[in-house]
Design an enzyme around this catalytic site. Structure first.
Site, PDB file in Angstrom:
ATOM      1  N   ARG A  76      24.299  13.449  18.355  1.00  0.00           N
ATOM      2  CA  ARG A  76      25.346  14.437  18.057  1.00  0.00           C
ATOM      3  C   ARG A  76      24.957  15.408  16.929  1.00  0.00           C
ATOM      4  NH1 ARG A  76      27.855   9.839  19.772  1.00  0.00           N
ATOM      5  NH2 ARG A  76      29.507  10.215  21.289  1.00  0.00           N
ATOM      6  N   HIS A 117      23.757  15.230  22.972  1.00  0.00           N
ATOM      7  CA  HIS A 117      22.630  15.113  23.918  1.00  0.00           C
ATOM      8  C   HIS A 117      22.183  16.447  24.526  1.00  0.00           C
ATOM      9  CE1 HIS A 117      22.814  10.906  23.317  1.00  0.00           C
ATOM     10  NE2 HIS A 117      23.675  10.567  24.240  1.00  0.00           N
ATOM     11  N   HIS A 174      17.304   7.919  27.587  1.00  0.00           N
ATOM     12  CA  HIS A 174      18.638   7.319  27.622  1.00  0.00           C
ATOM     13  C   HIS A 174      18.762   6.305  28.763  1.00  0.00           C
ATOM     14  CE1 HIS A 174      22.931   6.964  26.983  1.00  0.00           C
ATOM     15  NE2 HIS A 174      22.764   7.634  25.861  1.00  0.00           N
ATOM     16  N   ASP A 221      27.592   1.576  18.269  1.00  0.00           N
ATOM     17  CA  ASP A 221      27.171   2.933  18.666  1.00  0.00           C
ATOM     18  C   ASP A 221      26.773   3.637  17.373  1.00  0.00           C
ATOM     19  OD1 ASP A 221      26.653   5.202  20.055  1.00  0.00           O
ATOM     20  OD2 ASP A 221      28.700   5.543  20.769  1.00  0.00           O
ATOM     21  N   GLU A 258      17.918   3.852  21.681  1.00  0.00           N
ATOM     22  CA  GLU A 258      17.346   5.198  21.660  1.00  0.00           C
ATOM     23  C   GLU A 258      16.597   5.436  20.363  1.00  0.00           C
ATOM     24  OE1 GLU A 258      20.831   7.790  22.368  1.00  0.00           O
ATOM     25  OE2 GLU A 258      21.747   5.934  23.020  1.00  0.00           O
TER      26      GLU A 258
END
Ligand code: GAL
Length: 353
Positions: free
Chosen positions: A83, A108, A179, A252, A316
């Site tokens: 982000r 993304h 991803h 996350d 990631e």
């Protein structure tokens, strides 16, 4: 600098045909890709019972990927993976505005990011595929014509490399990552909460409710984000009294890897029921571990497997989220004459840690 030939190629480029390619090594490990989003669609590895399991999410047909853009099922994401707050940043005194596609933020690479493009795809050998694309100046708001190449390679030791390179003709920012969603059960019928995870990170970057970093680098010590000792993902995932877990609805977050910018072991995951171990090696400063908290079970994958809540994890390797707006974070700036390089290795074995 981009060569004149590259810039001419950029202005004349035609959309290549969407195709799929499979590579394999001599151990029976194989990987399949499509050039729609330079995406990995299948990764088949040995399990402890002598069978082979497909450990990444995918669909039966390439067309189904077009409808799943918001899930980011297996593509390369960018130009800036993760982000960017309010989709804005300042570079060399000039303000840039990127596409907003996640609340009030940019995620993304935007709604028309690299994951939605048809790349050039070439099989270099039985074990290697090359993907390349020219992202034009102004795409999704990013400056500079950027030439991006990704090499996917299966090695003889059952490791899988993703090597990235990019060059630009004007100052820009970049943060590429894969991803892929992993489920070491070999099916999304079972939750990834049973996976045992270790992350080589003592710190993370706390965020606001929109998952944009505050700028603080906080210790993981004594929190549910401390994976320095191997722990089942599900053990502390719902400890919502810890604000970062509440904001993300689970995991996350960006972990600040202890060995920043040195190719080293970032994380390892183990699924006891299949015996499959996956190590993640990288030269990147951060690791975003996403535990599939937004999955609602409406998406149907390969062979009818439901992509349900917490049935796939993304690990990631990348720069920190919103780094363009935090001078203290590792620089995401790429200038003409420089080459952006990144290497990430997912290595598979049956040796539990
Ligand atoms: C992850 C991100 C999540 C979510 C997901 C796509 O990389 O960390 O917040 O946006 O992609 O659904």
């Amino acid at each position: 600098m981009l060569s004149l030939v590259a810039v001419i190629a950029l202005s004349c480029q035609r959309t290549p045909k969407v195709e799929m390619i499979t590579i394999s090594n001599h151990n029976g490990m194989s990987a399949t890709f499509t050039n729609y989003g330079a995406r990995i669609t299948s990764l088949i590895v040995p399990a402890s019972d002598g069978t082979f399991k497909d450990v990444v999410w995918g669909y039966d047909t390439v067309e189904e990927y077009y409808d799943s853009n918001d899930l980011y099922c297996g593509p390369i994401v960018g130009r800036y993976g993760n982000r960017i707050g309010k989709g804005r940043f300042v570079l060399d005194g000039k303000e840039y505005f990127l596409t907003i596609n996640d609340g009030e933020n940019h995620l993304h690479g935007g709604s028309g990011g690299l994951s939605t493009k048809v790349w050039n795809m070439e099989k270099l050998s039985d074990r290697e595929v090359k993907m390349s694309i020219l992202s034009p100046d102004g795409e999704e708001g990013y400056p500079g014509n950027v030439e991006i190449t990704v090499y996917y390679t299966l090695n003889y030791d059952n490791s899988f490399d993703i090597k990235y390179e990019a060059v630009t003709d004007a100052p820009t920012i970049i943060n590429l990552t894969s991803h892929a969603y992993f489920n070491l059960h070999g099916t999304s019928k079972y939750s990834t909460n049973s996976h045992i995870l270790r992350i080589n990170a003592s710190h993370f970057t706390p965020t606001d409710e929109g998952l944009i970093p505050t700028g603080e680098i906080a210790s993981v010590g004594g929190t549910p984000l401390d994976f320095r000792v191997p722990t089942a993902i599900g053990e502390r995932i719902d400890e919502v009294s810890f604000e970062p877990i509440a904001f993300a609805g689970g995991y996350d977050h960006n972990w600040v890897l202890d060995k920043e910018r040195e190719f080293s072991l970032a994380a390892e995951v183990f699924e006891p029921s299949t015996g499959i171990v996956m190590q993640v090696w990288s030269d990147q400063p951060g690791l975003q571990f996403y535990s599939g908290n937004f999955m609602d079970g409406k998406d149907i994958g390969r062979g009818g497997d439901i992509h349900g809540y917490r049935t796939g994890i993304a690990l990631e390797t990348q720069n920190y989220p919103d780094a363009p707006n935090h001078p203290d974070f590792p620089s995401p700036v790429l200038r003409p004459g420089e080459v952006y390089k990144q290497l990430t290795r997912y290595s598979f074995s049956l040796n539990a840690f």
